[in-house]
Design a protein around this motif. Structure first.
Motif, short mmCIF file in Angstrom:
data_model
loop_
_atom_site.label_atom_id
_atom_site.label_comp_id
_atom_site.label_asym_id
_atom_site.label_seq_id
_atom_site.Cartn_x
_atom_site.Cartn_y
_atom_site.Cartn_z
N VAL A 24 -15.22 -0.79 -1.69
CA VAL A 24 -14.50 -1.92 -1.11
C VAL A 24 -15.46 -2.85 -0.39
N VAL A 25 -16.38 -2.26 0.40
CA VAL A 25 -17.37 -3.08 1.12
C VAL A 25 -18.22 -3.86 0.14
N LYS A 26 -18.67 -3.21 -0.93
CA LYS A 26 -19.51 -3.89 -1.92
C LYS A 26 -18.74 -5.03 -2.58
N LYS A 27 -17.48 -4.80 -2.89
CA LYS A 27 -16.68 -5.81 -3.58
C LYS A 27 -16.46 -7.05 -2.72
N HIS A 28 -16.20 -6.85 -1.44
CA HIS A 28 -15.77 -7.97 -0.60
C HIS A 28 -16.85 -8.56 0.30
N CYS A 29 -17.90 -7.82 0.54
CA CYS A 29 -18.86 -8.25 1.57
C CYS A 29 -20.23 -8.64 1.05
N PHE A 30 -20.54 -8.34 -0.19
CA PHE A 30 -21.88 -8.60 -0.69
C PHE A 30 -21.83 -9.37 -2.00
N SER A 31 -22.96 -9.91 -2.37
CA SER A 31 -23.04 -10.70 -3.60
C SER A 31 -22.94 -9.80 -4.82
N HIS A 77 -6.49 6.43 -10.26
CA HIS A 77 -5.26 5.72 -9.91
C HIS A 77 -5.54 4.75 -8.76
N TRP A 78 -6.29 5.20 -7.78
CA TRP A 78 -6.67 4.32 -6.66
C TRP A 78 -7.52 3.15 -7.16
N ARG A 79 -8.44 3.44 -8.09
CA ARG A 79 -9.28 2.37 -8.62
C ARG A 79 -8.44 1.29 -9.29
N ILE A 80 -7.48 1.70 -10.11
CA ILE A 80 -6.69 0.75 -10.89
C ILE A 80 -5.70 -0.01 -10.02
N THR A 81 -5.07 0.68 -9.07
CA THR A 81 -3.98 0.05 -8.31
C THR A 81 -4.43 -0.60 -7.01
N VAL A 82 -5.62 -0.22 -6.51
CA VAL A 82 -6.08 -0.77 -5.23
C VAL A 82 -7.43 -1.47 -5.38
N LEU A 83 -8.47 -0.72 -5.74
CA LEU A 83 -9.81 -1.29 -5.76
C LEU A 83 -9.92 -2.52 -6.64
N SER A 141 -5.18 -5.76 -3.39
CA SER A 141 -4.85 -4.81 -2.33
C SER A 141 -6.08 -4.26 -1.63
N SER A 142 -7.22 -4.28 -2.30
CA SER A 142 -8.44 -3.77 -1.67
C SER A 142 -8.83 -4.59 -0.45
N ALA A 143 -8.35 -5.84 -0.36
CA ALA A 143 -8.66 -6.67 0.80
C ALA A 143 -8.08 -6.09 2.08
N ILE A 144 -7.01 -5.31 1.98
CA ILE A 144 -6.40 -4.72 3.16
C ILE A 144 -7.37 -3.74 3.83
N MET A 145 -7.99 -2.87 3.03
CA MET A 145 -8.97 -1.95 3.59
C MET A 145 -10.16 -2.70 4.16
N LYS A 146 -10.60 -3.74 3.46
CA LYS A 146 -11.72 -4.55 3.95
C LYS A 146 -11.41 -5.13 5.32
N LEU A 147 -10.19 -5.63 5.51
CA LEU A 147 -9.80 -6.18 6.80
C LEU A 147 -9.78 -5.12 7.88
N MET A 148 -9.33 -3.93 7.55
CA MET A 148 -9.32 -2.86 8.54
C MET A 148 -10.74 -2.47 8.95
N ILE A 149 -11.66 -2.46 7.99
CA ILE A 149 -13.05 -2.15 8.31
C ILE A 149 -13.65 -3.23 9.20
N ILE A 160 0.81 -1.22 0.00
CA ILE A 160 0.00 0.00 0.00
C ILE A 160 0.85 1.27 0.00
N GLU A 161 1.88 1.31 0.79
CA GLU A 161 2.66 2.55 0.90
C GLU A 161 3.25 3.01 -0.44
N PRO A 162 3.75 2.11 -1.30
CA PRO A 162 4.22 2.58 -2.62
C PRO A 162 3.09 3.19 -3.45
N ARG A 163 1.89 2.63 -3.37
CA ARG A 163 0.74 3.21 -4.09
C ARG A 163 0.46 4.62 -3.56
N LEU A 164 0.56 4.76 -2.25
CA LEU A 164 0.32 6.06 -1.64
C LEU A 164 1.34 7.09 -2.12
N GLN A 165 2.59 6.68 -2.19
CA GLN A 165 3.62 7.60 -2.67
C GLN A 165 3.39 8.01 -4.12
#
Length: 226
Positions: free
Chosen positions: A181-188, A105-111, A115-123, A76-81
């Motif tokens: 992120v919630v929609k992607k990982h938590c719902f059908s 950029h966030w959509r392509i590299t994270v969502l 990597s989007s699973a990291i945010m899902k885990l934090m939530i 994540i940190e390299p994406r942030l930079q």
């Protein structure tokens, strides 16, 4: 938690070998964290998925929390930079255009990546693992929040963005990202989302709400009418 505590939780260096084993362990860990959850995943599970012994896993990472923080540091940190450098590469770009670049950029590299699973885990589990959540907040959330807020303040100062509360506007910009992120990982997938279109629609709505309206020109007086 102090900065020393963060350093001890996620040391900047670990014992490396010349092979790709640390990255393989992180790949296995993130897959299991996403599938089973952080709390339910054991170090031996990670070792098994990576095809190594449990002892090998501990050669590289002192704990599951340490491993997760290293995933954040590596993934994540390299994406942030990259995001933070966008404004440096185009200092004169209109702020609303820069915000659009950041969102995609966030959509392509994270969502649209694992990597989007990291945010899902934090939530889902951050509240149960405060040290890990604090690391994520310190290294990811705070820098991106401050960066977006500074951009909005710049847009207001330039006259590109109307007078709004920069902090509130920043939170509103980030909220659709969290929902995606919630929609992607938590719902059908009953209601599927085209994420590129979703981001474009969000940007269209936010741009219309943020941009400073054009001041109406005064009508000519009768004496000055050509």
């Amino acid at each position: 938690m102090t900065s020393d505590g963060l350093s001890s939780l996620c040391p900047s260096r670990w014992v490396r070998r010349k092979d790709a084993r640390p990255s393989e362990l992180m790949e296995a860990a993130l897959a299991l964290f996403s599938e089973k959850g952080f709390a339910a995943t054991r170090m031996e599970d990670i070792a098994q998925k990576a095809g190594v012994t449990k002892g090998t896993t501990y050669r590289y990472f002192a704990s599951k929390e340490d491993l997760f923080c290293e995933i954040i540091k590596t993934d994540i940190e390299p994406r942030l930079q990259e995001l933070l450098s966008l404004s440096e590469s185009a200092p004169n770009m209109p702020v609303l255009g820069l915000l659009a670049q950041i969102a995609h950029h966030w959509r392509i590299t994270v969502l649209e990546t694992r990597s989007s699973a990291i945010m899902k885990l934090m939530i889902a589990e951050g509240g149960n693992f405060p040290d890990v959540a604090n690391y994520y907040e310190t290294k990811v959330l705070i820098p991106i929040t401050q960066y977006l807020e500074s951009l909005i303040r710049t847009g207001i100062a330039r006259g590109e963005i109307r007078e709004v509360d920069p902090q509130d506007a920043t939170h509103l910009l980030m909220s659709p990202m969290v929902y995606a992120v919630v929609k992607k990982h938590c719902f059908s997938d009953v209601f599927q989302i085209d994420y590129k279109q979703y981001i474009n629609t969000m940007l269209d709505i936010m741009t219309e709400g943020l941009k400073k309206p054009v001041e109406p020109q005064p009508l000519p007086t009768e004496g000055n009418t050509p």
